[in-house]
Scaffold this active site. Sequence first.
Site, PDB file in Angstrom:
ATOM      1  CE1 TYR A 176       0.044   2.037   4.256  1.00 33.92           C
ATOM      2  CE2 TYR A 176       1.021  -0.137   4.453  1.00 33.92           C
ATOM      3  CZ  TYR A 176       0.812   1.130   4.953  1.00 33.92           C
ATOM      4  OH  TYR A 176       1.382   1.492   6.156  1.00 33.92           O
TER       5      TYR A 176
ATOM      6  CG  LEU B 256       8.329   2.626   4.957  1.00 31.11           C
ATOM      7  CD1 LEU B 256       8.082   1.427   4.050  1.00 31.11           C
ATOM      8  CD2 LEU B 256       7.008   3.283   5.332  1.00 31.11           C
TER       9      LEU B 256
ATOM     10  CD  GLU C 249      10.036   1.735  10.669  1.00 28.51           C
ATOM     11  OE1 GLU C 249      10.100   2.670   9.855  1.00 28.51           O
ATOM     12  OE2 GLU C 249       9.910   0.549  10.318  1.00 28.51           O
TER      13      GLU C 249
ATOM     14  CE  LYS D 116       3.169   3.170   3.168  1.00 25.94           C
ATOM     15  NZ  LYS D 116       3.612   3.404   4.561  1.00 25.94           N
TER      16      LYS D 116
END
Length: 286
Positions: A32, A206, A182, A150
């Site tokens: 996505y 990411l 993160e 992702k």
Amino acid sequence: MRTVYVNGEYLPETEAKVSIFDRAFLMADGVYEVTSVLGGKLIDFDGHARRLQRSLGELDMQSPVTTEELLEIHRELVRVNEVDEGMIYLQITRGAPDDRDFVFPDPETTAPTIVLFTQSKPGLADSPKAKEGMKVISIEDQRWSRRDIKTVQLLYPSMGKMMAKKAGKDDAWMVEDGSVTEGTSNNAYIVKGDTIVTRGLSNDILHGITRAAVLRFAEEAQMKVEERPFTIEEAQGADEAFITSASTFVMPVVEIDGVALGDGTPGPRAARLREIYLEESRKTAI
């Protein structure tokens, strides 16, 4: 009622349907992207499109549309839904074979599924949270090892946000082998003196599109950037901290595990980076 896009059709959201055999539903086998909209224009679209192609390639998944077609779909959804500030969610899955199976379906006989919808968020760029700052907790990072892709495998990040909510905080920073990876849906940074510190790119995090833009703007503004791991303890002793994402842009962090940073209010560098990012992104929005 929103108009959404499903497999080549623009439909009222109440009429949108995806097969129960879709692999995103059964296997989280999908990727996505989320693209922000400011002033009715798309922010960082090219970066999101490039990362989408990378994610698809890493999973040996085909795209049902070209980048040019994807841009037109985004623009049409913004137009028909009259979105001034908000986001567009895009999901591509490996499709819906005739039955459930761990083995990937043959792409020659099972077409990918593509879904897009808008989320109108008036005041997105002028969020009150940017003026007061976020409070985060730390949690163990228990995700799979390919966080650079992702995917729609978002259960543990969702659990992390709920842990933070239960603790009365805004979000969680994930920690692995003693260092921050993160946030649950964002990249994490600290500021020490004149230096911005953030974890370097790898499979561990990411590859944020907003991250790339913010670091570029920081260097153009003569701010020092150091890409390396940092600990929660180091973060608690930092002058400032912040996160970046497509939906929050640059968001100050003022407390980590109950310890206030500085005087407990957003610092000047995070505020300046947010200002620069919004200003420059609006210039290049399409």
